[in-house]
Design a protein around this motif. Structure first.
Motif, PDB file in Angstrom:
ATOM      1  N   THR A  32      32.734  72.988 -14.717  1.00 40.17           N
ATOM      2  CA  THR A  32      32.106  71.919 -15.272  1.00 40.17           C
ATOM      3  C   THR A  32      30.542  72.416 -15.062  1.00 40.17           C
ATOM      4  OG1 THR A  32      33.977  70.376 -14.898  1.00 40.17           O
ATOM      5  CG2 THR A  32      31.874  69.274 -15.724  1.00 40.17           C
ATOM      6  N   PRO A  33      29.683  72.729 -15.818  1.00 39.94           N
ATOM      7  CA  PRO A  33      28.373  72.796 -15.581  1.00 39.94           C
ATOM      8  C   PRO A  33      27.475  71.914 -15.041  1.00 39.94           C
ATOM      9  CG  PRO A  33      28.536  72.916 -17.778  1.00 39.94           C
ATOM     10  CD  PRO A  33      30.179  72.605 -17.261  1.00 39.94           C
ATOM     11  N   ILE A  34      26.603  71.966 -14.181  1.00 34.63           N
ATOM     12  CA  ILE A  34      25.948  70.836 -13.957  1.00 34.63           C
ATOM     13  C   ILE A  34      24.450  70.960 -14.360  1.00 34.63           C
ATOM     14  CG2 ILE A  34      25.002  69.243 -11.981  1.00 34.63           C
ATOM     15  CD1 ILE A  34      27.249  70.904 -10.380  1.00 34.63           C
ATOM     16  N   PRO A  35      23.794  70.223 -15.358  1.00 37.61           N
ATOM     17  CA  PRO A  35      22.500  70.635 -15.720  1.00 37.61           C
ATOM     18  C   PRO A  35      21.617  70.212 -14.565  1.00 37.61           C
ATOM     19  CG  PRO A  35      23.756  68.855 -17.190  1.00 37.61           C
ATOM     20  CD  PRO A  35      24.503  69.359 -16.046  1.00 37.61           C
ATOM     21  N   GLY A  36      20.462  70.848 -14.556  1.00 35.36           N
ATOM     22  CA  GLY A  36      19.427  70.811 -13.599  1.00 35.36           C
ATOM     23  C   GLY A  36      19.413  71.753 -12.353  1.00 35.36           C
ATOM     24  N   THR A  37      20.488  72.197 -12.338  1.00 33.93           N
ATOM     25  CA  THR A  37      20.765  73.180 -10.989  1.00 33.93           C
ATOM     26  C   THR A  37      20.409  74.414 -11.434  1.00 33.93           C
ATOM     27  OG1 THR A  37      23.025  73.455 -11.644  1.00 33.93           O
ATOM     28  CG2 THR A  37      22.740  71.678 -10.006  1.00 33.93           C
ATOM     29  N   PRO A  38      20.029  75.382 -10.130  1.00 30.06           N
ATOM     30  CA  PRO A  38      19.489  76.589 -10.356  1.00 30.06           C
ATOM     31  C   PRO A  38      20.644  77.580 -11.175  1.00 30.06           C
ATOM     32  CG  PRO A  38      19.498  75.889  -8.059  1.00 30.06           C
ATOM     33  CD  PRO A  38      19.874  74.792  -8.502  1.00 30.06           C
ATOM     34  N   PHE A  40      22.051  80.026 -10.080  1.00 34.24           N
ATOM     35  CA  PHE A  40      23.313  80.525  -9.251  1.00 34.24           C
ATOM     36  C   PHE A  40      24.387  79.763  -9.010  1.00 34.24           C
ATOM     37  CE2 PHE A  40      20.593  78.992  -6.048  1.00 34.24           C
ATOM     38  CZ  PHE A  40      21.650  78.491  -5.160  1.00 34.24           C
ATOM     39  N   ILE A  41      24.246  78.447  -9.447  1.00 36.67           N
ATOM     40  CA  ILE A  41      25.244  77.364  -9.316  1.00 36.67           C
ATOM     41  C   ILE A  41      25.947  77.305 -10.765  1.00 36.67           C
ATOM     42  CG2 ILE A  41      25.684  75.125  -8.931  1.00 36.67           C
ATOM     43  CD1 ILE A  41      23.695  75.025  -6.576  1.00 36.67           C
ATOM     44  N   LEU A  44      30.984  72.934 -11.122  1.00 38.68           N
ATOM     45  CA  LEU A  44      32.120  72.433 -10.147  1.00 38.68           C
ATOM     46  C   LEU A  44      33.242  72.813 -10.824  1.00 38.68           C
ATOM     47  CD1 LEU A  44      30.871  68.963  -9.386  1.00 38.68           C
ATOM     48  CD2 LEU A  44      30.735  70.848  -7.931  1.00 38.68           C
ATOM     49  N   ALA A  51      36.202  68.680  -5.390  1.00 42.80           N
ATOM     50  CA  ALA A  51      35.418  69.746  -6.362  1.00 42.80           C
ATOM     51  C   ALA A  51      34.749  70.754  -5.620  1.00 42.80           C
ATOM     52  CB  ALA A  51      34.342  68.749  -6.932  1.00 42.80           C
ATOM     53  N   THR A  53      32.112  73.733  -5.249  1.00 37.42           N
ATOM     54  CA  THR A  53      30.808  74.290  -6.044  1.00 37.42           C
ATOM     55  C   THR A  53      30.804  75.353  -6.482  1.00 37.42           C
ATOM     56  OG1 THR A  53      29.616  72.496  -4.656  1.00 37.42           O
ATOM     57  CG2 THR A  53      28.170  73.978  -5.786  1.00 37.42           C
ATOM     58  N   HIS A  82      31.202  71.267   3.127  1.00 36.97           N
ATOM     59  CA  HIS A  82      31.205  71.398   1.571  1.00 36.97           C
ATOM     60  C   HIS A  82      32.175  72.480   1.346  1.00 36.97           C
ATOM     61  CE1 HIS A  82      28.433  68.014   0.804  1.00 36.97           C
ATOM     62  NE2 HIS A  82      27.742  68.506   1.830  1.00 36.97           N
ATOM     63  N   TYR A  84      32.891  75.964  -1.249  1.00 37.37           N
ATOM     64  CA  TYR A  84      32.227  76.430  -2.223  1.00 37.37           C
ATOM     65  C   TYR A  84      33.029  77.455  -2.620  1.00 37.37           C
ATOM     66  CZ  TYR A  84      27.864  74.704  -0.448  1.00 37.37           C
ATOM     67  OH  TYR A  84      26.617  73.757  -0.096  1.00 37.37           O
ATOM     68  N   ILE A 136      24.662  80.826  -0.381  1.00 47.85           N
ATOM     69  CA  ILE A 136      24.761  79.441  -0.937  1.00 47.85           C
ATOM     70  C   ILE A 136      23.181  78.838  -0.858  1.00 47.85           C
ATOM     71  CG2 ILE A 136      26.925  78.798  -0.479  1.00 47.85           C
ATOM     72  CD1 ILE A 136      25.616  76.986   1.438  1.00 47.85           C
TER      73      ILE A 136
END
Lengths: 144, 790
Positions: A32-38, A40-41, A44, A51, A53, A82, A84, A136
């Protein structure tokens, strides 16, 4: 010495991740893409009720091309509580280190210099041992 | 038995066990400092804990031992064998007393206890010590001893567990629930399979029970938090030369352990403030005709999955005048803005960063960091805080907390094909961009909408997330979610669609994602896909919407604007008797139109059900309710809400003329001229005094409906919700009502009452209702509701 390493390929090079840190190897399908993240991420992905990363190791090292792998393998690691999933080109076996860490010879590229702990001899030859904390953290921010 | 007491006993025993070896070692070498320290800590802790309970004997014994040991530690006294013997005797006695307390016996002081204490005296005669016989149990009669033993056997045993382990188990259960949901979906797709469905249902039910038990395991009574407060209050009040007593209510309310820890600091802060700024000095209080001892009250109440905690003092209240001046001085508001604020709005200023009404910076509070941090911390865990105050009478802080740390009620919205969750506590209203009541405008680079006479800045979620440029946004096709932050800032968030209410379990996200400042957490949906929870306060902050463009009443036409008269904004309406009246616009929260089924009128008690909440209903004194639908103005004083029935809402206006106060009618503030005609202005203060009930104490009843029927979902569900019910989730373990439809599977799970619907109009003679017989159905729903809510 005799540390266990997870042998993998990142950005076309042989590399290794300390095997003790790796909880499992996953084949990632839905992210699931996360808008607004750099870049390389990647987003989720669920693993049981958590979840993860998803981090693209190649992009995190500062290379232009994302990891390319048909089966989208990722090493699951836990950092500061966390989870990853570190996406690599391919993940092979776990093998033993045959030497101590030595400094990385220059010329591997800035990303390797920054995120590599050093070089280690293995049965298949020398590999770069990567520092997952550095991965990370992503590439250093480019001067705007 | 009281949980606190059980804890106390468990702790005492644990320490007894631990110090057992120490005691023996100490006996061998009485001068061993380390041992003395350990034992001193033990009796000191016992003594400290006694402060919370009423065990004078226990306190006396531990106190005496503590004194003697303190002498030794200070080097004023030699730890000689007689002292060791005396202390050991006391410790043994403490162990015995703990057993008695656990068995629920009375503690009776006897000769021996006095002797034990006397034996501690430095110059106690040797004979006395030899007199100290091993202490007999208090009851030496045979049958007494037997009953005591029997009682002790029935005592609930408890063990201590690391919280990590509980979390681990909880995670496992959550996993199981996800797997169950997945399986349930597949089974539904596969159609009915009697051989599998039965056992699966049973498994589901068991799982629901286990889940509840695990959640309960993590629950702790608020008493745990309360017990540490009297001490804090005492220390603070003596430091500041005040006298304050504490009163607790609702200590039996349970909260998630972690939540209790989370609110400890905010609460401490509020208490500091109350004692420092709220409660006056004893002299001052006497002058004002109050008791010299101030009172700090804590009242906790559970309502649904919310806990409300009220912390109130009977001090001097908040000085709005000075607070306003400070806000102007700090450049947060202009004087004109402050002048326009109601007192309730001014009170909220104390949550502004950098404001403090303390003239003197004391060591306790008033350093300008404070309530803003408290509010931020509470919001982080999904709670909220408001304040109300009456000058001279005191101040109340009202905290709303979710029951568990990680479950937040959210609304799911989508943008760019992806779903996001918004905490429901921020949502004020949802409107369609295409609605005629919404006007879009553009000021510089900022979008604005005008809605209900307010100008509100508008953001597009796609733009915030960087997935779509504002230029390409078709505003009219969007749905607007009006968001009100706790800072009272309002903005509209344009999303593609609004989907559903969901209670989600929020999990923390990795730092690299946190850095975007867009998200507050993540959650997994039933099918396992992750969904991000948006961090609205932070988004508003980044977009410069906080405290900058307050939503001011948009002034209807240019001409009045030129007059630049700062009138009081009013809303004009016609009452049920057709007369024009006005109410201060700042009290108006929204306007609802409801069907008259939603009213409960029972003698003097009049209520309306709106969005599943029961609100007091005013305005009926002017006439009778219309037959079908009724317009309601929803009023809020920041603390409670009520609805006022009107025949029509006319317009927003400004009160520019003076208000002629009416002396003989308490229900109106007075009469003013609007457009040259006199209009009575209803008195919000009196209204709330008369009708006010604290917000959200009523819990909507839960109703189960068949899950596999489209008709139930599309037709029945809205009807049931409009009647003031909440639709039960599959894994809710109880419900007040279930509705069965002949021909569909019955909703599973227990319910206190059942309504049966039949698909055809002919009376089947089984007490069922024809499914399109709306009136009978509503009457039945109302009967169940009023029968239970009464």
């Amino acid at each position: 010495m005799n540390d266990l390493l997870l042998m993998c390929t990142i950005a076309g090079r042989d590399a290794a991740i300390p095997a003790l840190r790796v909880q499992t190897i996953l084949e990632i399908d839905d992210v699931t893409p996360i808008p607004g993240t750099p870049d390389f991420i990647c987003g989720l992905t669920p693993l049981r009720s958590q979840a993860l990363t998803v981090v693209d190791c190649a992009l995190a090292l500062g290379f232009d091309q994302p990891c390319s792998s048909p089966d989208r393998r990722a090493a699951v690691v836990e950092i500061d509580g966390h989870l990853y999933a570190l996406l690599v080109d391919s993940a092979q076996d776990v093998s033993e280190a045959r030497s101590d860490l030595v400094a990385i010879p220059g010329g591997l590229g800035e990303g390797w210099q920054r995120a590599g702990l050093g070089m280690v001899e293995t049965e298949t030859g020398p590999v770069v041992l990567v520092d997952i904390e550095k991965i990370i953290a992503g590439p250093p921010a480019l001067a705007a | 038995m009281d949980e606190l007491l059980a804890d106390f006993i468990a702790e005492t025993r644990e320490m007894l066990e631990q110090s057992g070896t120490e005691l023996v070692a100490w006996e061998a070498d009485p001068s061993d400092r380390a041992r003395i320290d350990t034992i001193f800590r033990f009796v000191h802790t016992v003594k400290g804990n006694c402060g919370f309970f009423d065990f004078p004997l226990l306190e006396k014994l531990s106190h005496a031992a503590e004194d003697a040991l303190a002498e030794c530690r200070a080097g004023r006294r030699e730890a000689d064998p007689p002292l060791v013997t005396a202390v050991l005797a006391i410790i043994d006695r403490i162990g015995e007393l703990a057993d008695l307390i656990e068995a629920g016996e009375e503690l009776v002081e006897d000769q021996n206890d006095m002797a034990l204490i006397a034996a501690l005296e430095a110059d106690a005669a040797i004979e006395v010590q030899s007199d100290v016989v091993p202490v007999e149990p208090v009851s030496d009669e045979q049958d007494d001893a037997v009953t005591t033993a029997a009682k002790r056997n029935t005592v609930q045993r408890s063990i201590r567990l690391p919280v990590d382990l509980l979390d681990e188990v909880m995670k496992g259960v959550s996993d199981m629930v996800l797997a169950r949901n997945d399986l349930a979906r597949r089974l539904r797709e596969a159609g009915e399979q009697p051989t599998i469905d039965g056992p699966f249902e049973r498994l589901s039910a068991i799982l629901a029970d286990v889940r509840t038990s695990i959640t309960r395991m993590r629950m702790q009574r608020l008493e745990h938090l309360f017990t540490s407060l009297p001490r804090l209050v005492r220390d603070l009040s003596s430091e500041l030369g005040k006298q304050v007593m504490v009163d607790f209510e609702g200590g039996e309310v349970e909260l998630d352990r972690e939540m209790i820890e989370m609110i400890r600091d905010p609460l401490t802060h509020i208490i500091r403030n109350a004692i420092d700024h709220g409660v006056e000095s004893p002299v001052e209080r006497l002058q004002k005709g109050k008791r010299e001892i101030g009172l700090l009250r804590f009242a906790a109440r559970q309502s649904g999955n919310q806990i409300s905690l009220l912390v109130s003092d009977d001090g001097g209240g908040i000085n709005t005048e000075r607070l306003g001046q400070k806000a102007v001085a700090a450049g947060i508001y202009t004087k004109a803005e402050i002048d326009r604020m109601s007192d309730a709005q001014k009170h909220q200023l104390i949550f502004e960063p950098g404001l403090s009404t303390a003239d003197e910076v004391s060591a306790v509070s008033g350093r300008g960091v404070g309530m803003d941090v408290v509010r931020a911390n509470l919001e982080r865990v999904g709670g909220s805080i408001t304040v109300s105050s009456k000058p001279g009478e005191g101040t109340s802080f009202h905290l709303h907390l979710p029951l568990t740390l990680s479950i937040i009620a959210t609304l799911t919205v989508s943008s760019g094909g992806q779903n996001y969750a918004i905490p429901r506590s921020y949502i004020e209203e949802i409107v369609f961009g295409s609605a005629s009541s919404v006007e879009f405008a553009q000021a510089g680079a900022r979008r604005l909408i005008t809605f209900r006479g307010r100008r509100v800045p508008c953001l597009s979620l796609a733009d915030v997330l960087g997935t779509q440029d504002n230029e390409r946004c078709e505003w009219e096709t969007k749905t607007l979610v009006l968001v009100r932050l706790a800072s009272e800032d309002v903005f509209a968030l344009a999303v593609d669609r609004v989907h559903d209410h969901e209670d989600v379990v929020v999990k923390p996200i990795a730092p690299a994602i946190m850095q975007t400042k867009l998200y507050a957490g993540t959650t997994l949906l039933d099918d396992g896909t992750p969904m991000m929870l948006l961090d609205l306060p932070s988004i508003a902050q980044m977009r410069g919407l906080v405290g900058e463009m307050r939503s001011k009443p948009a002034i209807a036409d240019e001409q009045t604007q030129k007059k630049a008269k700062n009138g009081v904004p009013l809303m004009l309406f016609r009452g049920l008797d057709g007369r024009r009246r006005a109410v201060r616009l700042e009290l108006v929260k929204r306007i609802d139109t409801v069907s008259c089924d939603a009213f409960d009128i029972d003698g003097a008690r009049t209520q309306a059900v709106i969005d599943g909440r029961i609100l007091p209903l005013a305005g009926l004194e002017h006439g009778t309710l219309p037959e079908e639908r009724c317009r309601l103005i929803r009023l809020s004083d920041g603390d409670s809400e009520l609805v006022y029935a009107v025949s029509e809402v006319l317009d927003a206006a400004e009160m520019t003329d003076e208000l002629v106060v009416s002396a003989d009618d308490a229900s109106i503030e007075g009469v003013t001229l609007v457009e040259g005609k006199p209009v009575p202005l209803i008195d919000g203060h009196t209204l709330f005094f008369r009708y006010s009930t604290p917000k959200r104490i009523e819990q909507p009843l839960k109703c189960r409906i068949p899950q596999d029927s489209d008709w139930a979902r599309t037709i029945l569900e809205p009807l049931v919700e409009a009647a003031g019910y909440r639709i039960a989730e599959e894994d809710d373990d109880d419900a007040d009502l279930a509705i069965e439809i002949a021909g569909n599977t019955a909703p599973h799970g227990p319910a206190k009452e059942t309504i049966r619907l039949r698909p055809d109009p002919e009376d089947a003679g089984d007490g069922s209702i024809y499914r399109y017989d709306r009136e009978s159905l509503l009457a039945e729903l109302k009967r169940v509701r009023t029968g239970r809510a009464a």
